[in-house]
Design a protein around this motif. Sequence first.
Motif, PDB file in Angstrom:
ATOM      1  N   PRO A 145      12.349  43.826  71.222  1.00 28.96           N
ATOM      2  CA  PRO A 145      11.055  43.642  70.551  1.00 28.96           C
ATOM      3  C   PRO A 145      11.033  42.456  69.599  1.00 28.96           C
ATOM      4  N   ARG A 146      12.136  42.234  68.886  1.00 32.93           N
ATOM      5  CA  ARG A 146      12.181  41.115  67.943  1.00 32.93           C
ATOM      6  C   ARG A 146      12.136  39.774  68.673  1.00 32.93           C
ATOM      7  N   TYR A 147      12.842  39.693  69.795  1.00 36.88           N
ATOM      8  CA  TYR A 147      12.798  38.468  70.611  1.00 36.88           C
ATOM      9  C   TYR A 147      11.369  38.221  71.086  1.00 36.88           C
ATOM     10  N   TYR A 148      10.744  39.282  71.577  1.00 41.44           N
ATOM     11  CA  TYR A 148       9.370  39.172  72.066  1.00 41.44           C
ATOM     12  C   TYR A 148       8.433  38.683  70.963  1.00 41.44           C
ATOM     13  N   MET A 149       8.529  39.270  69.776  1.00 40.38           N
ATOM     14  CA  MET A 149       7.632  38.890  68.699  1.00 40.38           C
ATOM     15  C   MET A 149       7.899  37.469  68.232  1.00 40.38           C
ATOM     16  N   GLY A 150       9.156  37.035  68.281  1.00 37.22           N
ATOM     17  CA  GLY A 150       9.457  35.648  67.926  1.00 37.22           C
ATOM     18  C   GLY A 150       8.745  34.685  68.858  1.00 37.22           C
ATOM     19  N   ALA A 151       8.853  34.944  70.170  1.00 38.05           N
ATOM     20  CA  ALA A 151       8.205  34.075  71.150  1.00 38.05           C
ATOM     21  C   ALA A 151       6.683  34.204  71.088  1.00 38.05           C
ATOM     22  N   ALA A 152       6.180  35.444  70.997  1.00 33.18           N
ATOM     23  CA  ALA A 152       4.740  35.671  71.041  1.00 33.18           C
ATOM     24  C   ALA A 152       4.033  35.119  69.802  1.00 33.18           C
ATOM     25  N   LEU A 153       4.597  35.343  68.625  1.00 30.47           N
ATOM     26  CA  LEU A 153       3.963  34.838  67.405  1.00 30.47           C
ATOM     27  C   LEU A 153       4.012  33.316  67.349  1.00 30.47           C
ATOM     28  N   ALA A 154       5.105  32.726  67.825  1.00 33.61           N
ATOM     29  CA  ALA A 154       5.189  31.262  67.862  1.00 33.61           C
ATOM     30  C   ALA A 154       4.079  30.694  68.744  1.00 33.61           C
ATOM     31  N   MET A 155       3.870  31.322  69.909  1.00 31.29           N
ATOM     32  CA  MET A 155       2.808  30.870  70.804  1.00 31.29           C
ATOM     33  C   MET A 155       1.440  31.062  70.157  1.00 31.29           C
ATOM     34  N   TYR A 156       1.215  32.214  69.551  1.00 26.65           N
ATOM     35  CA  TYR A 156      -0.086  32.531  68.970  1.00 26.65           C
ATOM     36  C   TYR A 156      -0.442  31.556  67.853  1.00 26.65           C
ATOM     37  N   LEU A 157       0.467  31.365  66.913  1.00 25.01           N
ATOM     38  CA  LEU A 157       0.187  30.502  65.768  1.00 25.01           C
ATOM     39  C   LEU A 157       0.001  29.053  66.204  1.00 25.01           C
ATOM     40  N   THR A 158       0.813  28.608  67.165  1.00 21.91           N
ATOM     41  CA  THR A 158       0.682  27.238  67.658  1.00 21.91           C
ATOM     42  C   THR A 158      -0.659  27.042  68.352  1.00 21.91           C
ATOM     43  N   TRP A 159      -1.045  28.018  69.173  1.00 19.79           N
ATOM     44  CA  TRP A 159      -2.298  27.913  69.914  1.00 19.79           C
ATOM     45  C   TRP A 159      -3.502  27.853  68.978  1.00 19.79           C
ATOM     46  N   VAL A 160      -3.562  28.773  68.029  1.00 20.79           N
ATOM     47  CA  VAL A 160      -4.708  28.807  67.115  1.00 20.79           C
ATOM     48  C   VAL A 160      -4.732  27.552  66.239  1.00 20.79           C
ATOM     49  N   ALA A 161      -3.562  27.131  65.767  1.00 19.70           N
ATOM     50  CA  ALA A 161      -3.495  25.963  64.884  1.00 19.70           C
ATOM     51  C   ALA A 161      -3.936  24.688  65.600  1.00 19.70           C
ATOM     52  N   PHE A 162      -3.475  24.484  66.828  1.00 18.65           N
ATOM     53  CA  PHE A 162      -3.762  23.213  67.499  1.00 18.65           C
ATOM     54  C   PHE A 162      -5.106  23.216  68.224  1.00 18.65           C
ATOM     55  N   THR A 163      -5.637  24.374  68.593  1.00 19.06           N
ATOM     56  CA  THR A 163      -7.020  24.373  69.079  1.00 19.06           C
ATOM     57  C   THR A 163      -7.964  24.046  67.923  1.00 19.06           C
ATOM     58  N   THR A 164      -7.644  24.577  66.754  1.00 21.29           N
ATOM     59  CA  THR A 164      -8.444  24.256  65.570  1.00 21.29           C
ATOM     60  C   THR A 164      -8.327  22.780  65.227  1.00 21.29           C
ATOM     61  N   THR A 165      -7.105  22.234  65.315  1.00 21.32           N
ATOM     62  CA  THR A 165      -6.900  20.804  65.071  1.00 21.32           C
ATOM     63  C   THR A 165      -7.698  19.969  66.071  1.00 21.32           C
ATOM     64  N   GLY A 166      -7.694  20.409  67.339  1.00 22.27           N
ATOM     65  CA  GLY A 166      -8.468  19.704  68.349  1.00 22.27           C
ATOM     66  C   GLY A 166      -9.952  19.714  68.040  1.00 22.27           C
ATOM     67  N   ALA A 167     -10.441  20.828  67.507  1.00 24.20           N
ATOM     68  CA  ALA A 167     -11.852  20.907  67.126  1.00 24.20           C
ATOM     69  C   ALA A 167     -12.168  19.947  65.986  1.00 24.20           C
ATOM     70  N   LEU A 168     -11.253  19.847  65.035  1.00 23.73           N
ATOM     71  CA  LEU A 168     -11.459  18.944  63.902  1.00 23.73           C
ATOM     72  C   LEU A 168     -11.409  17.482  64.336  1.00 23.73           C
ATOM     73  N   LEU A 169     -10.555  17.194  65.327  1.00 29.53           N
ATOM     74  CA  LEU A 169     -10.387  15.817  65.786  1.00 29.53           C
ATOM     75  C   LEU A 169     -11.296  15.475  66.957  1.00 29.53           C
ATOM     76  N   GLY A 170     -12.091  16.453  67.410  1.00 34.48           N
ATOM     77  CA  GLY A 170     -12.934  16.238  68.583  1.00 34.48           C
ATOM     78  C   GLY A 170     -13.749  14.968  68.555  1.00 34.48           C
ATOM     79  N   PRO A 171     -14.485  14.699  67.462  1.00 34.12           N
ATOM     80  CA  PRO A 171     -15.289  13.466  67.417  1.00 34.12           C
ATOM     81  C   PRO A 171     -14.434  12.202  67.506  1.00 34.12           C
ATOM     82  N   VAL A 172     -13.197  12.286  67.032  1.00 35.07           N
ATOM     83  CA  VAL A 172     -12.303  11.122  67.067  1.00 35.07           C
ATOM     84  C   VAL A 172     -11.696  10.944  68.450  1.00 35.07           C
ATOM     85  N   LEU A 173     -11.288  12.074  69.067  1.00 32.95           N
ATOM     86  CA  LEU A 173     -10.635  12.016  70.373  1.00 32.95           C
ATOM     87  C   LEU A 173     -11.600  11.611  71.478  1.00 32.95           C
ATOM     88  N   GLY A 174     -12.876  11.999  71.347  1.00 33.88           N
ATOM     89  CA  GLY A 174     -13.823  11.744  72.428  1.00 33.88           C
ATOM     90  C   GLY A 174     -13.470  12.593  73.639  1.00 33.88           C
TER      91      GLY A 174
END
Length: 244
Positions: A145-174
Amino acid sequence: MSIAEATSAADGGSRSEFRRGVASCAPVLLGTIPYALVLGAQATQKGLSTVELSLLTGLNFAGGSEFAAIQLWTSPPHILLIVAITFLVNSRHLLMGAALAPFLRDLPRRRVFPALFFMCDESWALCLADAKRRAADGVTPAFSPRYYMGAALAMYLTWVAFTTTGALLGPVLGDAGTYGFDMAFAAVFLVLLRGMWKSIAAARPWLVSLVIAALTYLFAPGAWYVAAGALSGLLAAWLTAGDA
């Protein structure tokens, strides 16, 4: 060994398993970041705010259905269509959960169900492969379970953080697709497929889903290829369940 020493050793082992999960997920995270940015940029181009996009990725947490929802997004949105496509795309989680079930049967449901919220294709593939390796080596319990949560939380936090970053940079990225970032989505899934490869027979549902989705994309307007690929893959998996 005293109680305090035993507790300390157990805590150290738990932290080690959590770190092992994060470390095993690190290469996949590097491939996830580009298409997370693409999704965020596409969402802002469709009119979603940064907060709305963060809620979408944080509460749904399923990249494939999120891309499908953004592609279908209009103003006002066709809610029933988006819900139906999301259900079809995410229905693969039924098969993913069934594959993990033998390794989870001894864990209390109050721990399993909240943890499964964070399951995605990448963390599922990594943890299923790890559980099978541990079982083959005679390690019990096979599922960590600890291995699973390490992998799953890393994926979750990265996904939410960088989709949000993409939204903030959207006008710049085009148009983020011009950078080739959208290819990362397919590349990550090809790597996962290679890591789980067993035989041609076991891969037939993947091939059926790919062919049907591609043909539908070429000959049918709209986003029907998403539903066609999902349904054909599920049907093929059901029909060939005893062959793999």
